[in-house]
Design a protein around this motif. Structure first.
Motif, PDB file in Angstrom:
ATOM      1  N   PRO A   1       0.828  -1.202   0.000  1.00 17.15           N
ATOM      2  CA  PRO A   1       0.000   0.000   0.000  1.00 17.15           C
ATOM      3  C   PRO A   1       0.865   1.256   0.000  1.00 17.15           C
ATOM      4  N   GLU A   2       0.249   2.379  -0.332  1.00 21.68           N
ATOM      5  CA  GLU A   2       0.977   3.651  -0.289  1.00 21.68           C
ATOM      6  C   GLU A   2       1.470   3.929   1.123  1.00 21.68           C
ATOM      7  N   GLN A   3       0.618   3.707   2.101  1.00 20.68           N
ATOM      8  CA  GLN A   3       0.984   3.862   3.511  1.00 20.68           C
ATOM      9  C   GLN A   3       1.000   2.484   4.158  1.00 20.68           C
ATOM     10  N   MET A   4       2.132   2.108   4.719  1.00 21.48           N
ATOM     11  CA  MET A   4       2.236   0.813   5.377  1.00 21.48           C
ATOM     12  C   MET A   4       1.439   0.822   6.680  1.00 21.48           C
ATOM     13  N   THR A   5       1.159  -0.361   7.191  1.00 21.12           N
ATOM     14  CA  THR A   5       0.490  -0.488   8.486  1.00 21.12           C
ATOM     15  C   THR A   5       1.382   0.127   9.560  1.00 21.12           C
ATOM     16  N   GLU A   6       0.783   0.908  10.427  1.00 19.97           N
ATOM     17  CA  GLU A   6       1.549   1.519  11.509  1.00 19.97           C
ATOM     18  C   GLU A   6       2.105   0.421  12.409  1.00 19.97           C
ATOM     19  N   SER A   7       3.317   0.633  12.908  1.00 22.82           N
ATOM     20  CA  SER A   7       3.959  -0.401  13.731  1.00 22.82           C
ATOM     21  C   SER A   7       3.145  -0.706  14.987  1.00 22.82           C
ATOM     22  N   ALA A   8       2.468   0.287  15.547  1.00 27.60           N
ATOM     23  CA  ALA A   8       1.636   0.043  16.733  1.00 27.60           C
ATOM     24  C   ALA A   8       0.475  -0.889  16.398  1.00 27.60           C
ATOM     25  N   VAL A   9      -0.091  -0.753  15.215  1.00 32.85           N
ATOM     26  CA  VAL A   9      -1.191  -1.627  14.787  1.00 32.85           C
ATOM     27  C   VAL A   9      -0.658  -3.039  14.565  1.00 32.85           C
ATOM     28  N   GLU A  10       0.489  -3.152  13.914  1.00 28.96           N
ATOM     29  CA  GLU A  10       1.087  -4.480  13.713  1.00 28.96           C
ATOM     30  C   GLU A  10       1.330  -5.153  15.062  1.00 28.96           C
ATOM     31  N   LYS A  11       1.838  -4.400  16.021  1.00 28.76           N
ATOM     32  CA  LYS A  11       2.089  -4.950  17.349  1.00 28.76           C
ATOM     33  C   LYS A  11       0.779  -5.405  18.001  1.00 28.76           C
ATOM     34  N   GLN A  12      -0.288  -4.641  17.841  1.00 31.16           N
ATOM     35  CA  GLN A  12      -1.585  -5.021  18.395  1.00 31.16           C
ATOM     36  C   GLN A  12      -2.084  -6.325  17.776  1.00 31.16           C
ATOM     37  N   VAL A  13      -1.880  -6.475  16.467  1.00 27.17           N
ATOM     38  CA  VAL A  13      -2.286  -7.717  15.794  1.00 27.17           C
ATOM     39  C   VAL A  13      -1.511  -8.890  16.373  1.00 27.17           C
ATOM     40  N   HIS A  14      -0.191  -8.740  16.497  1.00 24.98           N
ATOM     41  CA  HIS A  14       0.622  -9.833  17.024  1.00 24.98           C
ATOM     42  C   HIS A  14       0.271 -10.131  18.482  1.00 24.98           C
ATOM     43  N   ASN A  15      -0.047  -9.109  19.262  1.00 24.61           N
ATOM     44  CA  ASN A  15      -0.468  -9.320  20.648  1.00 24.61           C
ATOM     45  C   ASN A  15      -1.797 -10.068  20.707  1.00 24.61           C
ATOM     46  N   LEU A  16      -2.719  -9.718  19.826  1.00 24.13           N
ATOM     47  CA  LEU A  16      -4.003 -10.414  19.779  1.00 24.13           C
ATOM     48  C   LEU A  16      -3.795 -11.880  19.402  1.00 24.13           C
ATOM     49  N   ILE A  17      -2.947 -12.113  18.416  1.00 27.14           N
ATOM     50  CA  ILE A  17      -2.650 -13.482  17.998  1.00 27.14           C
ATOM     51  C   ILE A  17      -2.049 -14.270  19.171  1.00 27.14           C
ATOM     52  N   ALA A  18      -1.127 -13.639  19.900  1.00 26.11           N
ATOM     53  CA  ALA A  18      -0.477 -14.310  21.021  1.00 26.11           C
ATOM     54  C   ALA A  18      -1.425 -14.549  22.200  1.00 26.11           C
ATOM     55  N   SER A  19      -2.471 -13.753  22.298  1.00 25.01           N
ATOM     56  CA  SER A  19      -3.363 -13.857  23.453  1.00 25.01           C
ATOM     57  C   SER A  19      -4.623 -14.680  23.191  1.00 25.01           C
ATOM     58  N   THR A  20      -4.783 -15.177  21.974  1.00 22.65           N
ATOM     59  CA  THR A  20      -5.965 -15.974  21.648  1.00 22.65           C
ATOM     60  C   THR A  20      -5.536 -17.367  21.194  1.00 22.65           C
ATOM     61  N   ARG A  21      -6.421 -18.304  21.409  1.00 23.49           N
ATOM     62  CA  ARG A  21      -6.170 -19.668  20.936  1.00 23.49           C
ATOM     63  C   ARG A  21      -6.179 -19.631  19.413  1.00 23.49           C
ATOM     64  N   GLN A  22      -5.127 -20.138  18.810  1.00 24.95           N
ATOM     65  CA  GLN A  22      -5.000 -20.159  17.364  1.00 24.95           C
ATOM     66  C   GLN A  22      -5.179 -21.578  16.837  1.00 24.95           C
ATOM     67  N   VAL A  23      -5.836 -21.687  15.692  1.00 25.68           N
ATOM     68  CA  VAL A  23      -5.998 -22.979  15.031  1.00 25.68           C
ATOM     69  C   VAL A  23      -5.543 -22.842  13.581  1.00 25.68           C
ATOM     70  N   LEU A  24      -5.142 -23.942  12.999  1.00 29.77           N
ATOM     71  CA  LEU A  24      -4.688 -23.936  11.612  1.00 29.77           C
ATOM     72  C   LEU A  24      -5.880 -23.695  10.698  1.00 29.77           C
ATOM     73  N   VAL A  25      -5.757 -22.718   9.813  1.00 29.90           N
ATOM     74  CA  VAL A  25      -6.838 -22.414   8.879  1.00 29.90           C
ATOM     75  C   VAL A  25      -6.913 -23.509   7.851  1.00 29.90           C
TER      76      VAL A  25
END
Length: 117
Positions: free
Chosen positions: A93-117
């Motif tokens: 994209p013209e503007q990349m994802t803000e690093s704080a948003v990327e960190k929030q995504v990774h934190n959410l992934i780490a804090s929730t049960r993940q299953v293989l899609v």
């Protein structure tokens, strides 16, 4: 609406989109997703999961690309929008994802049960 659902919806709005190279699916390998994200996707049989995994593909990858693009998991949305997950074709994209948003995504992934899609 669950707290996780709200977080996912909020984060989706903050991740920019961009046009992929037609026919490319280099970043569409098997990924994990939260139970909340999985509840938005069509259920696939174990045989379809096994066949996709044998080819290192996502079970939702079709001949024309992602068949669940509008509901794809957050990790899929991040591909190509951050320096840590660059598009193999050099797109983005013209503007990349803000690093704080990327960190929030990774934190959410780490804090929730993940299953293989």
């Amino acid at each position: 609406m669950s707290c996780t659902r709200r977080k996912i919806d909020q984060l989706r709005l903050q991740i920019p989109s961009f046009a992929c190279v037609p026919g490319c699916h280099d970043c569409c390998g098997p990924v994990t997703a939260s139970s909340e994200e999985m509840s938005r996707l069509p259920v696939k049989s174990a045989a379809k999961h096994d066949a996709a995994l044998a080819e290192f593909n996502c079970v939702h990858l079709g001949p024309q690309g992602c068949t669940v693009y509008d509901q794809r998991p957050l990790i899929c949305r991040l591909f190509g929008t951050t320096p840590s997950l660059p598009c193999p074709q050099g797109r983005g994209p013209e503007q990349m994802t803000e690093s704080a948003v990327e960190k929030q995504v990774h934190n959410l992934i780490a804090s929730t049960r993940q299953v293989l899609v």
